[in-house]
Design a protein around this motif. Structure first.
Motif, PDB file in Angstrom:
ATOM      1  N   ASN A  32     -47.077 -83.408  42.051  1.00  0.00           N
ATOM      2  CA  ASN A  32     -47.710 -84.364  42.559  1.00  0.00           C
ATOM      3  C   ASN A  32     -46.264 -85.488  42.438  1.00  0.00           C
ATOM      4  OD1 ASN A  32     -50.220 -83.174  43.507  1.00  0.00           O
ATOM      5  ND2 ASN A  32     -51.627 -84.463  41.277  1.00  0.00           N
ATOM      6  N   LYS A  33     -45.730 -85.420  41.171  1.00  0.00           N
ATOM      7  CA  LYS A  33     -45.262 -87.290  41.194  1.00  0.00           C
ATOM      8  C   LYS A  33     -43.915 -86.481  41.371  1.00  0.00           C
ATOM      9  CE  LYS A  33     -48.541 -90.499  39.394  1.00  0.00           C
ATOM     10  NZ  LYS A  33     -48.383 -91.206  39.371  1.00  0.00           N
ATOM     11  N   ILE A  34     -43.349 -84.916  40.715  1.00  0.00           N
ATOM     12  CA  ILE A  34     -42.093 -84.278  41.131  1.00  0.00           C
ATOM     13  C   ILE A  34     -41.601 -84.244  42.555  1.00  0.00           C
ATOM     14  CG2 ILE A  34     -40.736 -82.948  40.159  1.00  0.00           C
ATOM     15  CD1 ILE A  34     -41.867 -82.734  37.490  1.00  0.00           C
ATOM     16  N   ASP A  35     -42.555 -83.759  43.204  1.00  0.00           N
ATOM     17  CA  ASP A  35     -42.199 -83.579  45.041  1.00  0.00           C
ATOM     18  C   ASP A  35     -41.693 -84.208  45.466  1.00  0.00           C
ATOM     19  OD1 ASP A  35     -42.842 -80.693  44.137  1.00  0.00           O
ATOM     20  OD2 ASP A  35     -44.305 -80.743  44.770  1.00  0.00           O
ATOM     21  N   PRO A  36     -41.668 -85.319  45.382  1.00  0.00           N
ATOM     22  CA  PRO A  36     -41.517 -86.305  46.416  1.00  0.00           C
ATOM     23  C   PRO A  36     -40.291 -87.395  45.621  1.00  0.00           C
ATOM     24  CG  PRO A  36     -43.699 -86.937  45.647  1.00  0.00           C
ATOM     25  CD  PRO A  36     -43.680 -85.851  45.137  1.00  0.00           C
ATOM     26  N   VAL A  37     -39.912 -86.646  44.610  1.00  0.00           N
ATOM     27  CA  VAL A  37     -38.474 -87.047  43.722  1.00  0.00           C
ATOM     28  C   VAL A  37     -37.823 -86.351  44.176  1.00  0.00           C
ATOM     29  CG1 VAL A  37     -37.273 -87.318  41.668  1.00  0.00           C
ATOM     30  CG2 VAL A  37     -39.671 -88.616  42.030  1.00  0.00           C
ATOM     31  N   LEU A  38     -37.910 -84.904  43.907  1.00  0.00           N
ATOM     32  CA  LEU A  38     -37.174 -83.857  44.854  1.00  0.00           C
ATOM     33  C   LEU A  38     -36.671 -83.583  46.246  1.00  0.00           C
ATOM     34  CD1 LEU A  38     -38.866 -81.160  42.744  1.00  0.00           C
ATOM     35  CD2 LEU A  38     -36.908 -81.811  42.339  1.00  0.00           C
ATOM     36  N   GLU A  39     -37.718 -84.331  46.845  1.00  0.00           N
ATOM     37  CA  GLU A  39     -37.139 -84.055  48.197  1.00  0.00           C
ATOM     38  C   GLU A  39     -36.344 -85.242  48.265  1.00  0.00           C
ATOM     39  OE1 GLU A  39     -41.169 -84.835  49.941  1.00  0.00           O
ATOM     40  OE2 GLU A  39     -41.866 -82.842  50.117  1.00  0.00           O
ATOM     41  N   LYS A  40     -36.170 -86.714  47.515  1.00  0.00           N
ATOM     42  CA  LYS A  40     -35.638 -87.353  47.888  1.00  0.00           C
ATOM     43  C   LYS A  40     -34.416 -86.866  47.350  1.00  0.00           C
ATOM     44  CE  LYS A  40     -38.642 -91.267  48.075  1.00  0.00           C
ATOM     45  NZ  LYS A  40     -39.325 -92.491  47.480  1.00  0.00           N
ATOM     46  N   LEU A  41     -34.249 -86.578  46.533  1.00  0.00           N
ATOM     47  CA  LEU A  41     -33.489 -86.009  45.580  1.00  0.00           C
ATOM     48  C   LEU A  41     -32.353 -84.607  46.831  1.00  0.00           C
ATOM     49  CD1 LEU A  41     -34.073 -85.708  41.954  1.00  0.00           C
ATOM     50  CD2 LEU A  41     -32.364 -87.111  43.032  1.00  0.00           C
ATOM     51  N   SER A  42     -32.923 -83.895  47.522  1.00  0.00           N
ATOM     52  CA  SER A  42     -32.232 -82.917  48.004  1.00  0.00           C
ATOM     53  C   SER A  42     -32.033 -84.105  49.663  1.00  0.00           C
ATOM     54  CB  SER A  42     -34.049 -81.996  48.757  1.00  0.00           C
ATOM     55  OG  SER A  42     -33.348 -81.159  49.659  1.00  0.00           O
ATOM     56  N   ALA A  43     -32.367 -84.836  49.966  1.00  0.00           N
ATOM     57  CA  ALA A  43     -31.856 -85.989  50.956  1.00  0.00           C
ATOM     58  C   ALA A  43     -30.547 -86.983  50.440  1.00  0.00           C
ATOM     59  CB  ALA A  43     -33.020 -86.667  51.398  1.00  0.00           C
TER      60      ALA A  43
END
Length: 260
Positions: A32-43
């Motif tokens: 729950n914490k890492i998925d948003p970070v990964l999405e932002k990193l991908s963007a």
């Protein structure tokens, strides 16, 4: 108080169960914490890639512009050299033209120079071998200089500069030129007979009568030809008209007489 003792096997199973449940909870919490970070990193990675592509394209364009500018600078330097050379030639021609006319005409001008606004050759192409030299069209600044030049050309028997024969003509409109050209055959016969004549503005032929010092004026070529046919003028200078091919013609832009 009595306590029930648990089987060691049951204890191990309980610990394992609790550990599994804790790990699952931790994994869910991390997801729950890492998925948003990964999405932002991908963007961010996508944006960085786009920026890299744009930078590469900009570098390519800048390199092309630098190459073009380098070539343009070389061409510009070459054009500047040619322009400087042409300006030097124009300046030399202007200075020569200001001084050679007074020498040619043996006439005094203001400051011993003729002020010329512009001058050019007509036609633009170079003459071939055997052709008449190109005419020089000259626009003068002062009307008085034009009058002096035409008067000096009228009184001079022959104008020669550096072994070149010079003839001076007035520059007229195309309509007046056509009218004057219509007298071509008449003027040829007059030259052959050594008879002095002049074209009076706009298109009138004046013939000097040598036997009595008088003058005759003709506005139509046919009238002049009839007069020559009926008159008994001696041929004083046969073949003179053929010398015209060696003449350099100078046309003056002003209003006045065409002195031949």
């Amino acid at each position: 108080m009595a306590y029930a003792l648990m089987n060691p096997i049951d204890m191990d199973a309980l610990v394992k169960k609790i550990t599994t449940e804790v790990l699952v909870g931790v994994e869910k919490a991390l997801e729950n914490k890492i998925d948003p970070v990964l999405e932002k990193l991908s963007a961010v990675a996508t944006h960085v890639e786009q920026v890299e592509n744009r930078v590469t394209e900009a570098e390519t364009r800048i390199s092309a512009v630098e190459d073009t500018v380098s070539r343009d600078n070389a061409d510009l330097n070459e054009v500047k050299k040619k322009l400087d050379g042409a300006l030097e030639k124009i300046d030399d021609l202007e200075n020569r033209s200001r001084t050679w006319l007074p020498i040619l005409l043996n006439t005094d001008f203001k400051n011993h120079q003729v002020k010329i606004e512009r001058a050019h050759r007509v036609p633009s192409r170079l003459p071939t071998s055997g052709e008449r030299p190109r005419a020089l069209m000259v626009k003068l600044h002062n009307f008085q200089d034009k009058a002096r030049i035409l008067q000096a050309a009228r009184t001079a028997s022959q104008l020669v500069y550096k072994r070149h024969n010079i003839s001076i003509f007035e520059d007229f409109s195309a309509a007046i030129v056509r009218k004057r050209q219509a007298f071509g055959n008449v003027k040829k016969r007059l030259r052959e007979r050594g008879i002095r004549f002049a074209m009076i503005y706009p298109a009138t032929l004046r013939i000097g009568l040598q036997h009595n010092g008088g003058e005759k004026f003709f506005k139509q070529p046919a009238e002049a030809l009839s007069f020559l046919d009926a008159s008994d003028f001696p041929c004083l200078n046969p073949g003179r008209s053929h010398q015209k091919a060696n003449y350099v013609h100078l046309s003056i832009c002003a209003t006045g007489a065409d002195i031949l």
